[in-house]
Design a protein around this motif. Structure first.
Motif, PDB file in Angstrom:
ATOM      1  N   ILE A  79       0.837  -1.205   0.000  1.00 41.87           N
ATOM      2  CA  ILE A  79       0.000   0.000   0.000  1.00 41.87           C
ATOM      3  C   ILE A  79       0.873   1.256   0.000  1.00 41.87           C
ATOM      4  O   ILE A  79       0.601   2.221  -0.720  1.00 41.87           O
ATOM      5  N   ALA A  80       1.944   1.243   0.804  1.00 40.62           N
ATOM      6  CA  ALA A  80       2.846   2.400   0.853  1.00 40.62           C
ATOM      7  C   ALA A  80       3.501   2.648  -0.500  1.00 40.62           C
ATOM      8  O   ALA A  80       3.659   3.799  -0.932  1.00 40.62           O
ATOM      9  N   ALA A  81       3.894   1.576  -1.187  1.00 43.16           N
ATOM     10  CA  ALA A  81       4.526   1.722  -2.503  1.00 43.16           C
ATOM     11  C   ALA A  81       3.536   2.237  -3.539  1.00 43.16           C
ATOM     12  O   ALA A  81       3.872   3.079  -4.374  1.00 43.16           O
ATOM     13  N   TRP A  82       2.306   1.750  -3.490  1.00 43.32           N
ATOM     14  CA  TRP A  82       1.299   2.192  -4.448  1.00 43.32           C
ATOM     15  C   TRP A  82       0.885   3.642  -4.218  1.00 43.32           C
ATOM     16  O   TRP A  82       0.462   4.329  -5.142  1.00 43.32           O
ATOM     17  N   ARG A 121      10.753  -4.099  -5.872  1.00 47.45           N
ATOM     18  CA  ARG A 121      11.068  -5.441  -5.375  1.00 47.45           C
ATOM     19  C   ARG A 121       9.914  -6.097  -4.641  1.00 47.45           C
ATOM     20  O   ARG A 121      10.084  -7.115  -3.983  1.00 47.45           O
ATOM     21  N   LEU A 122       8.735  -5.503  -4.764  1.00 48.07           N
ATOM     22  CA  LEU A 122       7.582  -6.041  -4.052  1.00 48.07           C
ATOM     23  C   LEU A 122       7.217  -7.436  -4.540  1.00 48.07           C
ATOM     24  O   LEU A 122       6.917  -8.324  -3.739  1.00 48.07           O
ATOM     25  N   ARG A 123       7.215  -7.615  -5.878  1.00 53.97           N
ATOM     26  CA  ARG A 123       6.829  -8.925  -6.403  1.00 53.97           C
ATOM     27  C   ARG A 123       7.798 -10.006  -5.938  1.00 53.97           C
ATOM     28  O   ARG A 123       7.377 -11.107  -5.564  1.00 53.97           O
ATOM     29  N   ALA A 124       9.088  -9.691  -5.925  1.00 56.52           N
ATOM     30  CA  ALA A 124      10.070 -10.662  -5.440  1.00 56.52           C
ATOM     31  C   ALA A 124       9.820 -10.990  -3.976  1.00 56.52           C
ATOM     32  O   ALA A 124       9.955 -12.148  -3.551  1.00 56.52           O
ATOM     33  N   ALA A 125       9.422  -9.974  -3.197  1.00 56.33           N
ATOM     34  CA  ALA A 125       9.135 -10.204  -1.776  1.00 56.33           C
ATOM     35  C   ALA A 125       7.908 -11.089  -1.595  1.00 56.33           C
ATOM     36  O   ALA A 125       7.887 -11.979  -0.734  1.00 56.33           O
ATOM     37  N   LEU A 136      -1.164 -10.679  -3.480  1.00 53.80           N
ATOM     38  CA  LEU A 136      -0.583  -9.333  -3.368  1.00 53.80           C
ATOM     39  C   LEU A 136       0.372  -9.068  -4.522  1.00 53.80           C
ATOM     40  O   LEU A 136       0.391  -7.972  -5.096  1.00 53.80           O
ATOM     41  N   GLY A 137       1.177 -10.076  -4.849  1.00 52.30           N
ATOM     42  CA  GLY A 137       2.081  -9.928  -5.985  1.00 52.30           C
ATOM     43  C   GLY A 137       1.329  -9.715  -7.281  1.00 52.30           C
ATOM     44  O   GLY A 137       1.757  -8.945  -8.146  1.00 52.30           O
ATOM     45  N   GLY A 138       0.179 -10.388  -7.431  1.00 54.06           N
ATOM     46  CA  GLY A 138      -0.632 -10.195  -8.622  1.00 54.06           C
ATOM     47  C   GLY A 138      -1.188  -8.784  -8.718  1.00 54.06           C
ATOM     48  O   GLY A 138      -1.249  -8.199  -9.807  1.00 54.06           O
ATOM     49  N   LEU A 139      -1.596  -8.234  -7.571  1.00 56.74           N
ATOM     50  CA  LEU A 139      -2.081  -6.847  -7.569  1.00 56.74           C
ATOM     51  C   LEU A 139      -0.979  -5.884  -7.994  1.00 56.74           C
ATOM     52  O   LEU A 139      -1.213  -4.921  -8.719  1.00 56.74           O
ATOM     53  N   ASP A 140       0.244  -6.150  -7.523  1.00 54.43           N
ATOM     54  CA  ASP A 140       1.355  -5.274  -7.882  1.00 54.43           C
ATOM     55  C   ASP A 140       1.729  -5.444  -9.351  1.00 54.43           C
ATOM     56  O   ASP A 140       2.100  -4.483 -10.023  1.00 54.43           O
ATOM     57  N   LEU A 141       1.590  -6.669  -9.864  1.00 55.71           N
ATOM     58  CA  LEU A 141       1.934  -6.930 -11.257  1.00 55.71           C
ATOM     59  C   LEU A 141       0.992  -6.208 -12.213  1.00 55.71           C
ATOM     60  O   LEU A 141       1.408  -5.702 -13.254  1.00 55.71           O
TER      61      LEU A 141
END
Length: 300
Positions: free
Chosen positions: A204-207, A230-234, A266-271
């Motif tokens: 959320i902070a990154a977005w 690096r969110l997806r990697a995390a 969560l990774g999918g949302l970031d992707l």
């Protein structure tokens, strides 16, 4: 030369997210996905869902006062946090949907805050003394966070641990009422859930990094803007650790699986940042933590 937030965000300028300027007096049309987030109900639902899931996974009993008290306390904290945002933000500054909604319904918000607080206090009186003591300690810690966040906000710039504090307090508040005999399996499960909560806050902070920079707020994302890359990697890393925990029987496999599945979502949302708006992604970030309900449906 140390990279700055502006320099790291500059590549994003090639494909900027369009900002819709609304005429004064017009109202935002909120999507169905956002409503639980607007009413601060998503976090309390996540808390009671994971409380139930931990209790079910470790064969523990949780009485109705503990369940209701957790829901109301989480709701009360998030209502207060949202109202704090509405009070300190400049009326002319760009705001998220949740901040706009709270500002527009500030009087009703005060009424709701008082009503939830009174009901929460009445429920807490039905808990045993030991649970009240633990709950009071967590309440004081949450109150300290709110004080730091709204009156000493610059502290997060020197000590960029805001999202870690939120994630830990949320996870601790969710499971403290269970009070099992400490075991490696329970501690491992708690750590996985804590990491998931922290990762949720980091996403959320990154977005919302551009919004925070415009409002002069500080977070781990504004302190280290490269984290957003690096969110997806995390998320994949947490999913892998959860899989190893399940295969190694370090903790109940269904619990580790729920953590891993939520991390992947969560990774999918970031992707797919281009698929949802910023505010919709923020709302969905909490909803994807409701994966224990899927495990419950599969069990049925």
């Amino acid at each position: 030369m140390r990279p700055t937030a502006d320099s790291l965000l500059r590549p994003m300028a090639a494909a900027p997210v369009p900002v819709v300027r609304r005429a004064r007096g017009t109202r935002t049309r909120y999507t169905a996905v956002a409503w639980l987030n607007l009413l601060c109900l998503d976090a309390p639902l996540v808390a009671v869902t994971w409380q139930w899931f931990f209790a079910h996974s470790f064969h523990l009993q949780v009485g109705w006062p503990a369940r209701v008290a957790l829901f109301l306390t989480a709701w009360l904290i998030y209502l207060a946090d949202r109202l704090g945002d509405a009070l300190i933000l400049d009326a002319e500054s760009e705001k998220s949907w949740r901040a706009q909604f709270c500002s527009r319904h500030r009087r009703a918000w005060w009424v709701g805050l008082i009503a939830v607080g009174l009901l929460d206090g009445w429920t807490v009186l039905r808990l045993d003394r030991e649970m009240v003591v633990f709950g009071a300690a967590l309440a004081l810690a949450s109150g300290a966070y709110l004080v730091v966040n709204y009156w000493l906000g610059k502290l997060w710039r020197r000590l960029p641990l805001k999202e870690c504090c939120i994630g830990f307090l949320f996870a601790a508040g969710t499971v403290f009422s269970l009070r099992p005999a400490l075991s490696f399996a329970f501690v491992a499960a708690f750590l996985l859930f804590t990491l998931l909560c922290i990762l949720n806050c980091l996403c959320i902070a990154a977005w919302e990094i551009e919004l925070d920079l415009a409002q002069g707020k500080h977070s781990m994302a504004t302190r280290w803007p490269h984290l957003s890359q690096r969110l997806r990697a995390a998320t994949w890393g947490l999913a892998l650790v959860s899989l190893l925990a399940a295969l190694g029987r370090w903790t109940p496999s269904v619990l580790a699986g729920a953590v891993g599945f939520s991390a992947l979502l969560l990774g999918g949302l970031d992707l797919r940042r281009d698929f949802w708006s910023r505010d919709e992604r923020t709302a969905l970030a909490d909803l994807v933590l409701l994966t224990p309900l899927l495990f419950f449906l599969f069990a049925l």
